[in-house]
Enzyme design. Structure first.
Site, PDB file in Angstrom:
ATOM      1  N   ASN A 162       0.862  -1.182   0.000  1.00  0.00           N
ATOM      2  CA  ASN A 162       0.000   0.000   0.000  1.00  0.00           C
ATOM      3  C   ASN A 162       0.901   1.235   0.000  1.00  0.00           C
ATOM      4  O   ASN A 162       1.338   1.711   1.043  1.00  0.00           O
ATOM      5  CB  ASN A 162      -0.924  -0.032   1.223  1.00  0.00           C
ATOM      6  CG  ASN A 162      -1.859   1.161   1.256  1.00  0.00           C
ATOM      7  OD1 ASN A 162      -1.656   2.150   0.544  1.00  0.00           O
ATOM      8  ND2 ASN A 162      -2.884   1.088   2.084  1.00  0.00           N
TER       9      ASN A 162
ATOM     10  N   CYS B   7      -2.534   4.851  -0.070  1.00  0.00           N
ATOM     11  CA  CYS B   7      -3.641   5.338   0.760  1.00  0.00           C
ATOM     12  C   CYS B   7      -3.534   6.855   0.852  1.00  0.00           C
ATOM     13  O   CYS B   7      -2.477   7.369   1.230  1.00  0.00           O
ATOM     14  CB  CYS B   7      -3.579   4.716   2.160  1.00  0.00           C
ATOM     15  SG  CYS B   7      -4.766   5.443   3.298  1.00  0.00           S
TER      16      CYS B   7
ATOM     17  N   ILE C 286      -6.178   1.692  -9.663  1.00  0.00           N
ATOM     18  CA  ILE C 286      -5.658   2.769  -8.835  1.00  0.00           C
ATOM     19  C   ILE C 286      -6.202   2.659  -7.408  1.00  0.00           C
ATOM     20  O   ILE C 286      -7.241   2.050  -7.197  1.00  0.00           O
ATOM     21  CB  ILE C 286      -6.083   4.164  -9.407  1.00  0.00           C
ATOM     22  CG1 ILE C 286      -7.606   4.236  -9.550  1.00  0.00           C
ATOM     23  CG2 ILE C 286      -5.386   4.446 -10.697  1.00  0.00           C
ATOM     24  CD1 ILE C 286      -8.163   5.560 -10.033  1.00  0.00           C
TER      25      ILE C 286
ATOM     26  N   GLY D 171     -10.909   0.219  -9.589  1.00  0.00           N
ATOM     27  CA  GLY D 171     -11.509   1.549  -9.570  1.00  0.00           C
ATOM     28  C   GLY D 171     -12.846   1.516 -10.291  1.00  0.00           C
ATOM     29  O   GLY D 171     -12.893   1.545 -11.520  1.00  0.00           O
ATOM     30  N   GLY D 172     -13.931   1.410  -9.546  1.00  0.00           N
ATOM     31  CA  GLY D 172     -15.261   1.488 -10.144  1.00  0.00           C
ATOM     32  C   GLY D 172     -15.726   0.249 -10.870  1.00  0.00           C
ATOM     33  O   GLY D 172     -16.696   0.318 -11.631  1.00  0.00           O
TER      34      GLY D 172
END
Lengths: 312, 256
Positions: A135, A138, A199, A251-252
């Site tokens: 990560n 963030c 992303i 993403g989405g």
């Protein structure tokens, strides 16, 4: 017997969804994203049983963290804003949850965070998982995530430190909150990453107009969901065009059409996060939709992967 | 949803530690549902409804203590009603509550009574000074009171009052209170577990079923959206009564 035979024939003509992505063999390309239902081994195992091709844990650090004060999420018209603040019980305590998650029969990817290459390396060598996802993205935790991940030299150093100590594939999750995500992807590749994941959320904010207070306890958070999909598709396309290593698209993604679009942009696999508000059934829906689509087009996943770059 | 603004209409003191807040707005909750209460600048916490437009709060943490600083005319942010509440089954029900956990049961009992059901109650508190809603329960039907110290009603835990009731005679039993109290009741009434609905308390953060902080072992039940009301036969097979995870996700005691 007749039924068995006809079932067999249906199975044999359905295109396979299995993929090799970033050093992992997956039975399908739809992965549970980091930070979503990843606090317990039981919820990760449930995601696996409901059809996820792999699961990613909540991000794990050196010491227990309670995360930010609430509200930790805001549902906005176009997606979801969150600032959980990296709550986790520490990587040591979490190993038991990973062991439970593995009973789901799919790869368990441990998301980890730290404030330096050394800390990342220590955590990496102390965890038993099928892969690691770093990560470096963030957008709402001081000293962590994107605060390191927006600097290519730090991305390379962290990736290198983890690669030196890990015996499993290393994926690097990138931040879109940068002028050039490809620079970050190239840095991860130089550090030895097996894949980049793009992303993470877009840094964002919502304000309560009755009072003027920022709604999130942390003021700032990350935007996910439908609103960020076009940004994610662009990032995946740019990364896939420039990198040798695999790109995992996130993403989405909430429907099979989104997954197909992400794969055409160049993703080897996709991750699902915000769409889990619809429940665990999302994995099955996306996989079934992808299968039918590929069957209708007489194509396989490899045919559509990166197709857009070959069309322009 | 974004938090909606709600002006506090009235604050009633039930005990020195417990207050009822009447809220503005057409919330229309089912008994057992909850609302995320945002005390601006402090935190957001889940609260059960104690009536169609009220929440009853025990001051135990930062957010609830901050809420106690607010009076009528102050405003808070609300997300909800959320989660799956109690479902009324049959026409003779028993409510079993402990402490502030009696609040959603009083609400449920009043709806059940209005729907024509017979409603009996077993309610327990630490001491006579902690008793809330006694007259609400007595107005519904037979109500048995227990206190840990014996200062009112039967002396002992809530389970000390169980022998006053024959559970076979009830179509459904509803349970809310401290986890170990609920565990005590469920484990003593195992054979009735398939008709006991219990409202569980886990660490709710997102309250929309994605963050995972409220997930229960071993099935990964998301208490915030699949609960907070869960059938007791499912709880008997779970972590319930043994441990629960806190803000960091670490397993800890289910005391309190």
């Amino acid at each position: 017997m007749l039924i068995l035979l006809s079932l067999f024939s249906i199975c044999s003509i359905m295109p396979s969804l299995s993929v090799h992505a970033g050093g992992l063999d997956l039975k399908n390309p739809v992965i549970l994203a980091a930070g979503i239902l990843g606090t317990t081994g039981a919820s990760l195992r449930r995601a696996a049983q409901e059809g996820a091709g792999a699961v990613v844990t909540k991000s794990l650090g050196s010491a227990p963290r309670e995360g930010h004060h609430g509200p930790t999420v805001v549902q906005v018209d176009c997606g979801l804003l969150n600032a959980m603040g990296l709550p986790n019980p520490s990587y040591r305590e979490f190993q038991q949850e990973i062991d439970t998650a593995k009973e789901g029969g799919v790869p368990v990817i441990a998301s980890i965070f730290g404030s330096s290459p050394e800390e990342f390396g220590r955590i990496a060598s102390g965890l038993q998982a099928d892969a690691l996802e770093l990560n470096l993205s963030c957008p709402h935790a001081e000293k962590y995530g994107a605060e390191l991940g927006r600097y290519p030299d730090l991305v390379e150093a962290v990736t290198g430190a983890v690669k030196a100590r890990a015996h499993v594939p290393v994926w690097v999750k990138l931040t879109p909150n940068t002028a050039d995500i490809v620079e970050l992807g190239l840095a991860a590749q130089r550090g030895g990453a097996d894949a980049v994941v793009a992303i993470n959320t877009l840094k964002a904010m919502a304000i309560d107009i009755e009072s003027g207070y920022p709604i999130l306890g942390n003021r700032f958070g990350g935007l996910s969901g439908p609103a960020v999909k076009p940004v994610a598709v662009r990032c995946v396309y740019e990364l896939a065009s420039a990198l040798e290593i695999a790109v995992i698209g996130v993403g989405g993604v909430s429907r099979w059409e989104d997954a197909a679009e992400m794969i055409m942009a160049g993703a080897s696999a996709v991750q699902v996060g915000t769409a889990m508000t619809k429940g665990y059934g999302v994995f099955g829906e996306i996989n079934e939709g992808l299968s039918r689509y590929l069957e209708r087009k007489s194509l396989n996943l490899e045919d559509i992967k990166g197709l857009s770059a070959r069309r322009s | 949803m974004r938090p909606i603004n709600s002006v506090i209409q009235e604050v009633r003191s039930e005990t020195p530690q417990i207050r009822t807040f009447r809220l503005e707005g057409d919330l229309d909750p089912a008994p057992g549902q909850y609302v995320m209460v945002w005390v601006r600048g402090v935190d957001e916490v889940p609260m059960s409804f104690s009536g169609p437009d009220t929440i009853t709060v025990h001051a135990v943490g930062e957010a609830t203590q901050a809420l106690f600083q607010l009076g009528a005319g102050s405003s808070i942010g609300l997300r909800g009603p959320l989660g799956n509440g109690f479902v009324l089954r049959g026409d003779r029900v028993l409510l079993i509550g402990g402490g502030v956990g009696t609040a959603p049961l009083a609400f449920l009992g009043e709806q059940a009574r209005a729907a024509g059901a017979a409603v009996d109650s077993l309610i327990g508190f630490r001491s006579s000074g902690d008793v809330i809603f006694q007259s609400r329960f007595e107005g519904l039907g037979r109500a048995v009171l227990t206190t840990d110290d014996g200062s009112a009603g039967i002396a002992g835990r809530v389970s000390a009052g169980l022998s006053e009731f024959d559970l076979k005679g009830y179509s459904q039993v509803y349970l809310c209170g401290p986890e170990l109290m609920m565990w005590d009741i469920i484990s003593r009434t195992r054979e009735h577990a398939s008709k006991i609905q219990a409202s569980v308390n886990r660490y709710f953060k997102c309250a929309i079923g994605v963050c995972g902080s409220c997930c229960m072992d071993p099935d990964g039940i998301r208490a915030c959206v699949e609960g907070p009301v869960i059938m007791a036969d499912r709880l008997l097979e779970s972590e319930f009564g043994r441990y629960r995870r806190g803000a960091a996700g670490s397993r800890g005691s289910c005391r309190g």
